[in-house]
Design an enzyme around this catalytic site. Structure first.
Site, PDB file in Angstrom:
ATOM      1  N   ASP A 181     -19.555 -10.118 -33.076  1.00 21.44           N
ATOM      2  CA  ASP A 181     -20.636 -10.607 -33.928  1.00 21.44           C
ATOM      3  C   ASP A 181     -20.142 -11.766 -34.788  1.00 21.44           C
ATOM      4  O   ASP A 181     -19.067 -11.705 -35.381  1.00 21.44           O
ATOM      5  CB  ASP A 181     -21.166  -9.486 -34.834  1.00 21.44           C
ATOM      6  CG  ASP A 181     -22.142  -8.555 -34.105  1.00 21.44           C
ATOM      7  OD1 ASP A 181     -22.403  -8.781 -32.908  1.00 21.44           O
ATOM      8  OD2 ASP A 181     -22.651  -7.617 -34.753  1.00 21.44           O
ATOM      9  N   ASP A 203     -17.887  -3.734 -34.981  1.00 22.17           N
ATOM     10  CA  ASP A 203     -17.891  -4.571 -33.787  1.00 22.17           C
ATOM     11  C   ASP A 203     -16.446  -4.686 -33.291  1.00 22.17           C
ATOM     12  O   ASP A 203     -15.514  -4.638 -34.096  1.00 22.17           O
ATOM     13  CB  ASP A 203     -18.377  -5.989 -34.109  1.00 22.17           C
ATOM     14  CG  ASP A 203     -19.638  -5.991 -34.971  1.00 22.17           C
ATOM     15  OD1 ASP A 203     -20.555  -5.204 -34.655  1.00 22.17           O
ATOM     16  OD2 ASP A 203     -19.692  -6.765 -35.943  1.00 22.17           O
ATOM     17  N   ASP A 232     -21.774  -0.612 -32.489  1.00 24.77           N
ATOM     18  CA  ASP A 232     -22.534  -1.744 -33.031  1.00 24.77           C
ATOM     19  C   ASP A 232     -22.371  -2.939 -32.075  1.00 24.77           C
ATOM     20  O   ASP A 232     -22.719  -2.805 -30.907  1.00 24.77           O
ATOM     21  CB  ASP A 232     -22.101  -2.036 -34.470  1.00 24.77           C
ATOM     22  CG  ASP A 232     -23.071  -2.975 -35.176  1.00 24.77           C
ATOM     23  OD1 ASP A 232     -24.252  -3.005 -34.801  1.00 24.77           O
ATOM     24  OD2 ASP A 232     -22.649  -3.688 -36.103  1.00 24.77           O
ATOM     25  N   ARG A 246     -29.200  -8.919 -26.895  1.00 26.65           N
ATOM     26  CA  ARG A 246     -28.363  -9.780 -27.738  1.00 26.65           C
ATOM     27  C   ARG A 246     -27.198 -10.401 -26.954  1.00 26.65           C
ATOM     28  O   ARG A 246     -26.048 -10.201 -27.293  1.00 26.65           O
ATOM     29  CB  ARG A 246     -27.802  -9.013 -28.936  1.00 26.65           C
ATOM     30  CG  ARG A 246     -28.853  -8.373 -29.800  1.00 26.65           C
ATOM     31  CD  ARG A 246     -28.214  -7.708 -31.017  1.00 26.65           C
ATOM     32  NE  ARG A 246     -29.218  -7.060 -31.860  1.00 26.65           N
ATOM     33  CZ  ARG A 246     -28.939  -6.314 -32.931  1.00 26.65           C
ATOM     34  NH1 ARG A 246     -27.686  -6.129 -33.293  1.00 26.65           N
ATOM     35  NH2 ARG A 246     -29.908  -5.781 -33.634  1.00 26.65           N
TER      36      ARG A 246
END
Ligand code: CA
Ligand code: CA
Length: 459
Positions: free
Chosen positions: A271, A228, A267, A319
């Site tokens: 996060d 990330d 990814d 997301r």
């Protein structure tokens, strides 16, 4: 009184105290000196304002604002950044100023490293990997193991040693205005770190050279990647502000497909997982990305109190964020669900694993044919409360729209908490499409910490 540099907060405090003592000894009022002590800090020394989201809870978030002069680093290469991040003593505040774009895939001499450099000596090749784990050969019931998976893992570890940069506690990392400051191909990892500020940086194309095939992920298997732009794991008191996250220049539409699935090299952007807590994410731009932001990495994660406000999401597939477990406050964010650069909209907010989300005064732009029922998703256990959300300018009950279309996995419209830390909350989302495109993201702040004048920036 000596001129006080904005770069030396400790010196400034000393000067103020000394001057105050003299003033008191002479029977004079100390008020003028107290006022100077509260002069606005510059961009480098800014701290999270009071009540500005969950990261303001308790001790607040000051990062490296109090760093001594010897702990202020200006860096423009990966090697310099790594050195600044590891310079001891680990527990003392550090302030890292990033000048220009740092390429994480470079060796200590600044030479550019490609995927082939990491694969060298490991025995890994994509052709051999595809041959070994072709579902027609390997099946679909177990994750890859054996020599090619070991080789892939070894190559991935070599890349990780280059591109993953660990950020310790009491650190500020800030982009120098006017330099296109940022990190390309790299991942800042905040592992059990406390009190970190990250501002005015562009995180671009954080890309894994060695995606892993998992035939057991979902019904058809998936290619998964590791990095990330920023990863929080067990991190607390973190303020991420005025950054830009983008896959550019490597958009996912360039990814090939193997075994019928996209060979996903990216990814997350940011996060927040593994019991991270007390995080404020403000005025960032999230562009052209699929798996944008996890808040919680498993349904058994814990804590996860996070505030997102005044962020722009454009060209994000899903997301934005995916929330689990925690008390999450989303206000005054702008979502543009129009397809961009091949990124086709999936959903915005996922409330699952009993997440307690308050989403209020956010704005969605939905192209014709798009449905308000598609802005949310969930597993039937999550909550989402809040009013004042606008879809193309019209007040919309997002939960009612979602629940009407998904009667078997309803989102609960009530939560178990009431947000208290919401400085700057605007009780109308109407102006956001006009204001946020020029106030959010990297490159809009000046050295004083205020918005730069006459900023013209690409979206
Ligand atoms: Ca992942
Ligand atoms: Ca991740």
């Amino acid at each position: 009184m000596p001129t006080v540099s904005h770069r030396r907060p400790r010196m400034r405090r000393f000067t103020v105290l000394a001057a105050t003592s003299v003033a008191l000894a002479c029977g004079l009022s100390a008020v003028p000196f107290v006022v100077s002590a509260h002069a606005a800090p510059d961009l480098d020394h800014s701290v999270l304002p009071a009540r500005d989201g969950w990261a303001a809870q308790g001790t607040g978030t000051t990062g490296g604002a109090k760093a001594r002069d010897s702990r202020v680093f200006t860096v423009s290469t990966r090697a310099q950044l790594a050195e600044a991040l590891s310079a001891g003593p680990a527990t003392e505040p550090r302030l890292i100023r990033v000048k220009g774009t740092i390429d994480a895939n470079t060796d200590d001499d600044g030479r550019r490293l490609g995927c082939e450099d990491y694969a060298a000596g490991t025995g890994y090749s994509l052709a051999s990997y595809l041959k070994a784990y072709d579902p027609a050969v390997w099946g679909r019931s177990k994750v890859p193991s054996g020599s090619q998976e070991s080789a892939r893992s070894a190559a991935q570890r070599k890349q990780a040693a280059r591109v993953v940069l660990n950020v310790p506690s009491h650190t500020t990392i800030v982009g120098v205005p006017g330099t296109n400051a940022g990190l390309t191909g790299g991942s800042l990892q905040l592992k059990n770190a406390d009190n970190v500020i990250i501002r005015n940086l562009t995180f671009s194309d954080t890309r894994d050279c060695f995606p892993q095939w998992d035939p057991t992920d979902g019904s058809t298997g998936n290619w998964n990647s590791a990095y990330d732009g920023i990863s929080l794991r067990g991190a607390t008191h973190v303020w991420a502000d005025h950054n830009t996250f983008t896959d550019s220049p490597h958009f996912d539409q360039a990814n090939p497909r193997y075994f019928g699935r996209e060979y996903q090299v990216h990814d997350g952007t940011l996060d927040i997982t593994n019991a991270s807590d007390l995080v404020t994410v403000s005025y960032n731009r999230f562009s052209d990305h699929d798996k944008t932001m996890l808040i919680g990495s498993s349904d058994k994660d814990t804590k996860l109190r996070v505030t997102l406000h005044h962020n722009v999401f454009q060209g994000t597939v899903q997301r934005a964020p995916l929330t689990r477990v925690g008390q999450v406050h989303l206000y005054n964010n702008l979502y543009d669900t129009t397809e961009r650069n091949g990124y086709s909209f999936g959903y915005s907010i996922n409330s699952r694993a009993k997440a307690q989300v308050v989403a209020e005064y956010n704005y969605w732009t939905v192209p014709s044919g798009g449905a308000a029922s598609r802005l949310l998703t969930g597993d039937g256990t999550g909550s989402l409360a809040g009013t004042g959300n606008l879809v193309n300018g019209t007040v919309t009950d997002l939960v009612a729209a979602y629940n009407a279309a998904n009667p078997k996995k309803k989102i609960q419209p009530t939560v178990n908490w009431k947000p208290a830390l919401s400085a700057g909350l605007e009780k109308s989302a109407a102006a956001l499409p006009r204001t946020l495109p020029r106030t959010a993201g990297a490159g809009v702040l000046s050295a004083s910490g205020a918005l730069a004048k006459n900023t013209t920036r690409a979206s």
